[in-house]
Design an enzyme around this catalytic site. Structure first.
Site, mmCIF file in Angstrom:
data_model
loop_
_atom_site.group_PDB
_atom_site.id
_atom_site.type_symbol
_atom_site.label_atom_id
_atom_site.label_comp_id
_atom_site.label_asym_id
_atom_site.label_seq_id
_atom_site.Cartn_x
_atom_site.Cartn_y
_atom_site.Cartn_z
ATOM 1 N N GLU A 193 44.437 28.104 38.946
ATOM 2 C CA GLU A 193 44.816 29.024 37.859
ATOM 3 C C GLU A 193 46.221 29.600 37.965
ATOM 4 O O GLU A 193 46.405 30.795 38.247
ATOM 5 C CB GLU A 193 43.794 30.169 37.767
ATOM 6 N N GLU A 226 35.284 25.752 37.426
ATOM 7 C CA GLU A 226 34.676 27.089 37.431
ATOM 8 C C GLU A 226 34.080 27.377 36.064
ATOM 9 O O GLU A 226 34.681 27.038 35.032
ATOM 10 C CB GLU A 226 35.706 28.204 37.725
HETATM 11 C C1 PNW Z 1 39.111 33.218 38.165
HETATM 12 N N1 PNW Z 1 41.177 37.577 33.808
HETATM 13 O O1 PNW Z 1 39.916 34.332 38.084
HETATM 14 C C2 PNW Z 1 39.336 32.782 39.598
HETATM 15 O O2 PNW Z 1 39.636 31.449 39.764
HETATM 16 C C3 PNW Z 1 38.249 33.244 40.526
HETATM 17 O O3 PNW Z 1 38.819 33.410 41.792
HETATM 18 C C4 PNW Z 1 37.585 34.486 39.980
HETATM 19 O O4 PNW Z 1 36.719 35.091 40.855
HETATM 20 C C5 PNW Z 1 36.891 34.071 38.695
HETATM 21 O O5 PNW Z 1 37.811 33.504 37.778
HETATM 22 C C6 PNW Z 1 36.156 35.204 37.981
HETATM 23 O O6 PNW Z 1 37.042 36.181 37.562
HETATM 24 C C7 PNW Z 1 40.184 35.102 36.986
HETATM 25 O O7 PNW Z 1 41.257 38.812 34.012
HETATM 26 C C8 PNW Z 1 40.347 36.457 37.184
HETATM 27 O O8 PNW Z 1 41.397 37.068 32.683
HETATM 28 C C9 PNW Z 1 40.673 37.281 36.142
HETATM 29 C C10 PNW Z 1 40.856 36.729 34.887
HETATM 30 C C11 PNW Z 1 40.688 35.357 34.676
HETATM 31 C C12 PNW Z 1 40.352 34.553 35.728
#
Ligand code: PNW
Length: 483
Positions: A202, A388
């Site tokens: 990401e 994911e």
């Molecule tokens: C992803 N947002 O992160 C990551 O790849 C993981 O490590 C994480 O735990 C998972 O999604 C769940 O959040 C994100 O705020 C974290 O838009 C935050 C965001 C998006 C993805």
């Protein structure tokens, strides 16, 4: 069943030839995917679960591990909910054997984990620590011994603090250090039998949250111009790493990246709205997936940034678009779009749109249909993995010791049904990884948000499979026959 459109019809639908991306340089040499069976979920499909080093390992001072930007950030007062840190997390570093048994009992066929860069190069570069990979080699052996295929992410946000002290992703040297690190680790782990590597997780999230609004480590807000340039450096880190992994690893390894593109969903099925969604997929992800798969920044992106646009060379764009074997897509939620003058319009999210325990995570499983489908139609990857997908929930344990997370069951069942629809419509999705195996350190939300299909009691590290784990296991056993 075929998609609504053949590739040529779809290209026509997208409008002028200029708007149609040349088949991605990165994936052009790949053969078209095999036709899928009538059931939607192809035989050989891989069902897995994902985690990331800082979110589950703990043991931050063991084995000579250096500090990462997440150690610094989580120990800075006010940055993470309740002052939580990843110091202990799920103690996966010590409990991985039991957790692999849990995976086996669930019927998981694949496991996505990440390597902590500062365990291998404590200050980011130089000479690797001899014992730095011991933990990962033992984990990989344990997975293999239990018939579970390891998928290794090489950078899931835990940048060595020493590199941040030299500018982090604002310093082009960081991209070169990343490639050195990734080449070394892929060499070692491929000889331990790992066949699947992802360069990064990401880019959008760690660039925009880490340097754009500062809610993630390293907690900076550098402004638009510097953000665009450091994002370019990150893309270079990805491209150089693809080359380093190929140069150093055993033959037959598959290289990709994991990205979370905005997943545009057309408001209606009218061709102009579908076309708008395809345009949005390309433009909304212009600095990330589009640049990597096409080897160029879109004109609209460069025009929008004006003087703040990144500086780059044609040679760098060739590096960035180094050929990939697989594209990993993380999908959690959707963005609704419709046709509008100039191409497309992103629709606002109504205040009462259903959401999970995380407010950003609206419940819109359609991202799992339109996301892979539009990626397939625009860039024709040979292999897509959903690396994911999952949701947070306010899980609690009943007096009988059960965690009855029906909201997550509903979310996963619907997402998987939409994924099946994507496969029917021609998306080359070959595997799915639920986020996450375990409740874990949810970045700025600390332990306040639970994403696992297995409940973790942080007081005593007890694991309790939730109802969603049962659902997922039975779904795996039937290869998604009921979706
Ligand atoms: C992803 N947002 O992160 C990551 O790849 C993981 O490590 C994480 O735990 C998972 O999604 C769940 O959040 C994100 O705020 C974290 O838009 C935050 C965001 C998006 C993805």
């Amino acid at each position: 069943m075929k998609g609504f459109w053949t590739r040529r019809e779809f290209a026509r639908l997208l409008g002028s030839a200029a708007a149609v991306p040349a088949v991605s340089q990165a994936l052009a040499e790949e053969k078209p995917s095999e036709p899928h069976g009538p059931d939607g979920i192809p035989a050989g499909f891989l069902w897995g679960a994902a985690t990331a080093s800082y979110q589950v390992e703990g043991a931050v001072h063991e084995g000579g591990r250096g500090a990462s930007i997440w150690d610094t950030f989580s120990h800075t007062p006010g940055k993470v909910q309740n002052g939580d840190t990843g110091d202990v997390a799920d103690d996966f570093f010590h409990r991985y054997r039991d957790d692999v048994q849990l995976m086996k009992r669930m019927g998981l066929q694949a496991f996505r984990f990440s390597v902590a860069w500062p365990r291998v190069f404590p200050s980011g570069s130089g000479t690797p620590l001899v014992q730095g990979l011991d933990f990962y080699k033992k984990l990989v052996d344990e997975l293999h011994a239990n018939g579970i295929e390891p998928f290794c992410t090489l950078y899931h946000w835990d940048l060595p603090q020493a590199l941040q002290d030299n500018g982090g992703w604002e310093n082009p040297d960081t991209a070169r250090h990343l490639a050195d690190y990734e080449g070394y680790v892929a060499g070692e782990l491929s000889r331990a039998g790992v066949r699947h590597f992802f360069t990064m997780n990401e880019i959008r999230t760690f660039a925009e949250l880490g340097y754009g609004n500062g809610t993630h480590a390293p907690g900076l807000a550098v402004g638009r111009k510097r953000l665009a340039q450091l994002t370019h450096t990150i893309l270079m880190g990805h491209g150089l790493s693809v080359q380093a992994i190929r140069a150093h690893s055993a033959t037959g390894v598959r290289v990709g990246l994991c990205e979370n593109p905005v997943a545009p969903v057309p408001a209606t099925l009218e061709p102009e709205d579908v076309r708008a969604a395809a345009l949005a997929m390309r433009e909304e992800n212009a600095a990330y997936l589009t640049a990597i798969l096409e080897g160029r920044y879109t004109e609209k992106y460069l025009r929008r940034l004006e003087d703040d646009a990144p500086r780059f060379t044609a040679d760098e764009m060739r590096t960035i678009s180094s050929p990939l074997d697989a594209v990993g897509l993380n999908f959690y939620t959707s963005t609704y779009v419709r046709s509008a003058p100039g191409g497309y319009e992103v629709l606002p999210t109504p205040s009462d749109f259903p959401h999970t325990a995380s407010t950003w995570l609206t419940v819109s499983p359609e991202c799992m249909h339109w996301g892979p489908r539009l990626v397939q139609e625009l860039w024709q990857p040979k292999t897509i993995y959903i690396t994911e997908n999952g949701c947070s929930a306010a899980d609690t344990m009943t007096s009988r010791g059960e965690v009855l997370d029906t909201g997550r069951v509903m979310y996963l069942r619907n997402c998987l049904g939409q994924m099946r629809q994507a496969i029917r419509n021609g998306a080359a999705v070959k595997g799915y990884f639920v986020w996450s195996l375990l409740d874990n350190f949810e970045w700025a939300d600390g332990y306040s948000k639970r994403f696992g299909v297995v409940y973790v009691d942080y007081g005593n590290q007890t694991r309790t499979p939730k109802l969603s784990a049962q659902f997922y296991s039975s779904m795996i056993a039937s290869n998604g026959a009921d979706l």
